[in-house]
Design a protein around this motif. Sequence first.
Motif, PDB file in Angstrom:
ATOM      1  N   ILE A  38       0.846  -1.198   0.000  1.00  0.00           N
ATOM      2  CA  ILE A  38       0.000   0.000   0.000  1.00  0.00           C
ATOM      3  C   ILE A  38       0.881   1.248   0.000  1.00  0.00           C
ATOM      4  O   ILE A  38       0.607   2.217  -0.710  1.00  0.00           O
ATOM      5  CB  ILE A  38      -0.963  -0.025   1.212  1.00  0.00           C
ATOM      6  N   GLY A  39       1.974   1.200   0.773  1.00  0.00           N
ATOM      7  CA  GLY A  39       2.911   2.322   0.790  1.00  0.00           C
ATOM      8  C   GLY A  39       3.566   2.534  -0.564  1.00  0.00           C
ATOM      9  O   GLY A  39       3.732   3.673  -1.011  1.00  0.00           O
ATOM     10  N   LEU A  40       3.936   1.437  -1.224  1.00  0.00           N
ATOM     11  CA  LEU A  40       4.534   1.538  -2.560  1.00  0.00           C
ATOM     12  C   LEU A  40       3.571   2.156  -3.565  1.00  0.00           C
ATOM     13  O   LEU A  40       3.946   3.019  -4.367  1.00  0.00           O
ATOM     14  CB  LEU A  40       4.956   0.161  -3.069  1.00  0.00           C
ATOM     15  N   ILE A  41       2.347   1.704  -3.521  1.00  0.00           N
ATOM     16  CA  ILE A  41       1.337   2.238  -4.440  1.00  0.00           C
ATOM     17  C   ILE A  41       1.121   3.724  -4.190  1.00  0.00           C
ATOM     18  O   ILE A  41       1.046   4.531  -5.123  1.00  0.00           O
ATOM     19  CB  ILE A  41       0.020   1.444  -4.325  1.00  0.00           C
ATOM     20  N   ALA A  42       1.046   4.103  -2.909  1.00  0.00           N
ATOM     21  CA  ALA A  42       0.868   5.514  -2.570  1.00  0.00           C
ATOM     22  C   ALA A  42       2.063   6.342  -3.045  1.00  0.00           C
ATOM     23  O   ALA A  42       1.895   7.447  -3.573  1.00  0.00           O
ATOM     24  CB  ALA A  42       0.672   5.667  -1.067  1.00  0.00           C
ATOM     25  N   LEU A  43       3.264   5.796  -2.880  1.00  0.00           N
ATOM     26  CA  LEU A  43       4.463   6.497  -3.345  1.00  0.00           C
ATOM     27  C   LEU A  43       4.437   6.657  -4.862  1.00  0.00           C
ATOM     28  O   LEU A  43       4.739   7.731  -5.394  1.00  0.00           O
ATOM     29  CB  LEU A  43       5.725   5.748  -2.911  1.00  0.00           C
ATOM     30  N   TYR A  44       4.061   5.612  -5.563  1.00  0.00           N
ATOM     31  CA  TYR A  44       4.008   5.666  -7.023  1.00  0.00           C
ATOM     32  C   TYR A  44       2.969   6.688  -7.503  1.00  0.00           C
ATOM     33  O   TYR A  44       3.240   7.479  -8.420  1.00  0.00           O
ATOM     34  CB  TYR A  44       3.709   4.288  -7.609  1.00  0.00           C
ATOM     35  N   GLU A  45       1.803   6.674  -6.879  1.00  0.00           N
ATOM     36  CA  GLU A  45       0.769   7.631  -7.282  1.00  0.00           C
ATOM     37  C   GLU A  45       1.199   9.064  -6.985  1.00  0.00           C
ATOM     38  O   GLU A  45       0.933   9.975  -7.769  1.00  0.00           O
ATOM     39  CB  GLU A  45      -0.547   7.297  -6.589  1.00  0.00           C
ATOM     40  N   THR A  46       1.876   9.257  -5.858  1.00  0.00           N
ATOM     41  CA  THR A  46       2.391  10.587  -5.536  1.00  0.00           C
ATOM     42  C   THR A  46       3.459  10.997  -6.550  1.00  0.00           C
ATOM     43  O   THR A  46       3.498  12.147  -7.003  1.00  0.00           O
ATOM     44  CB  THR A  46       2.992  10.601  -4.113  1.00  0.00           C
ATOM     45  N   TYR A  47       4.305  10.055  -6.915  1.00  0.00           N
ATOM     46  CA  TYR A  47       5.356  10.318  -7.900  1.00  0.00           C
ATOM     47  C   TYR A  47       4.744  10.739  -9.237  1.00  0.00           C
ATOM     48  O   TYR A  47       5.183  11.717  -9.851  1.00  0.00           O
ATOM     49  CB  TYR A  47       6.224   9.068  -8.078  1.00  0.00           C
ATOM     50  N   ILE A  55       8.307  20.065  -2.766  1.00  0.00           N
ATOM     51  CA  ILE A  55       7.712  19.475  -1.559  1.00  0.00           C
ATOM     52  C   ILE A  55       7.304  18.024  -1.774  1.00  0.00           C
ATOM     53  O   ILE A  55       6.457  17.505  -1.058  1.00  0.00           O
ATOM     54  CB  ILE A  55       6.505  20.315  -1.075  1.00  0.00           C
ATOM     55  N   PHE A  56       7.911  17.349  -2.745  1.00  0.00           N
ATOM     56  CA  PHE A  56       7.545  15.958  -3.036  1.00  0.00           C
ATOM     57  C   PHE A  56       7.665  15.068  -1.802  1.00  0.00           C
ATOM     58  O   PHE A  56       6.794  14.245  -1.543  1.00  0.00           O
ATOM     59  CB  PHE A  56       8.410  15.389  -4.165  1.00  0.00           C
ATOM     60  N   GLY A  57       8.724  15.220  -1.026  1.00  0.00           N
ATOM     61  CA  GLY A  57       8.935  14.388   0.161  1.00  0.00           C
ATOM     62  C   GLY A  57       7.795  14.529   1.162  1.00  0.00           C
ATOM     63  O   GLY A  57       7.308  13.535   1.712  1.00  0.00           O
ATOM     64  N   LYS A  58       7.364  15.748   1.397  1.00  0.00           N
ATOM     65  CA  LYS A  58       6.256  15.995   2.330  1.00  0.00           C
ATOM     66  C   LYS A  58       4.956  15.392   1.797  1.00  0.00           C
ATOM     67  O   LYS A  58       4.183  14.787   2.544  1.00  0.00           O
ATOM     68  CB  LYS A  58       6.068  17.487   2.575  1.00  0.00           C
ATOM     69  N   LEU A  59       4.718  15.580   0.504  1.00  0.00           N
ATOM     70  CA  LEU A  59       3.503  15.030  -0.099  1.00  0.00           C
ATOM     71  C   LEU A  59       3.518  13.506  -0.061  1.00  0.00           C
ATOM     72  O   LEU A  59       2.491  12.869   0.226  1.00  0.00           O
ATOM     73  CB  LEU A  59       3.360  15.517  -1.540  1.00  0.00           C
ATOM     74  N   ALA A  60       4.671  12.913  -0.330  1.00  0.00           N
ATOM     75  CA  ALA A  60       4.782  11.460  -0.277  1.00  0.00           C
ATOM     76  C   ALA A  60       4.517  10.964   1.139  1.00  0.00           C
ATOM     77  O   ALA A  60       3.780   9.990   1.343  1.00  0.00           O
ATOM     78  CB  ALA A  60       6.170  11.023  -0.755  1.00  0.00           C
ATOM     79  N   TYR A  61       5.105  11.624   2.115  1.00  0.00           N
ATOM     80  CA  TYR A  61       4.907  11.240   3.517  1.00  0.00           C
ATOM     81  C   TYR A  61       3.422  11.283   3.892  1.00  0.00           C
ATOM     82  O   TYR A  61       2.886  10.328   4.451  1.00  0.00           O
ATOM     83  CB  TYR A  61       5.717  12.167   4.428  1.00  0.00           C
ATOM     84  N   MET A  62       2.768  12.389   3.565  1.00  0.00           N
ATOM     85  CA  MET A  62       1.346  12.536   3.926  1.00  0.00           C
ATOM     86  C   MET A  62       0.482  11.503   3.211  1.00  0.00           C
ATOM     87  O   MET A  62      -0.430  10.933   3.806  1.00  0.00           O
ATOM     88  CB  MET A  62       0.853  13.954   3.594  1.00  0.00           C
ATOM     89  N   THR A  63       0.770  11.264   1.942  1.00  0.00           N
ATOM     90  CA  THR A  63      -0.032  10.306   1.175  1.00  0.00           C
ATOM     91  C   THR A  63       0.137   8.893   1.716  1.00  0.00           C
ATOM     92  O   THR A  63      -0.844   8.185   1.933  1.00  0.00           O
ATOM     93  CB  THR A  63       0.355  10.347  -0.317  1.00  0.00           C
ATOM     94  N   ILE A  64       1.371   8.476   1.931  1.00  0.00           N
ATOM     95  CA  ILE A  64       1.631   7.122   2.440  1.00  0.00           C
ATOM     96  C   ILE A  64       1.013   6.962   3.829  1.00  0.00           C
ATOM     97  O   ILE A  64       0.342   5.963   4.113  1.00  0.00           O
ATOM     98  CB  ILE A  64       3.145   6.828   2.473  1.00  0.00           C
TER      99      ILE A  64
END
Length: 163
Positions: A38-47, A55-64
């Motif tokens: 689920i974390g991988l999918i969230a990271l991929y969708e954020t990417y 702010i990609f890192g912050k967005l990835a953190y919040m999404t995951i």
Amino acid sequence: MITKHSHFITVLEQYEGMIYHLIYKLNIIDRDGEFYQIGLIALYETYRKYKGRDIFGKLAYMTIHSRLIDELRKQSRVNKKETLVGRIEGYTLTTLSYGHIDPYFWKTIKEHLTAKQWTYVQKRYIEDKTIKTIALEENTTIDAVKYLGKEVKKKLRIILKDY
């Protein structure tokens, strides 16, 4: 040749620790790797949506983080529905049918309740119906069913002290 996927692999290598950190932070035991996925999918969708932003890192953190919490809540709801038929002030009935508990138990309860109260117990705790469904089936209001439930709980607290 550099492809989109190879760039994501570098992003994955960079943020994979974040996924593990969030799983650890949320006290998740991930034996099957379901939460990691689920974390991988969230990271991929954020990417795909926000790649290249500052702010990609912050967005990835919040999404995951959000996706993991959503999955925890979803599994919690499913577990409650699967294992919990009814809960009466600390007394839990974990059976899925009327016959799995000692017949003397149900006989004792039925003897101490009125017909309406017994109907409530049967529909709410044995058949696992919602208050709204009971109200519709009994042609009464939701408030009346809730009040009936309060009366039943008072009586059952006294009856269930021995159990």
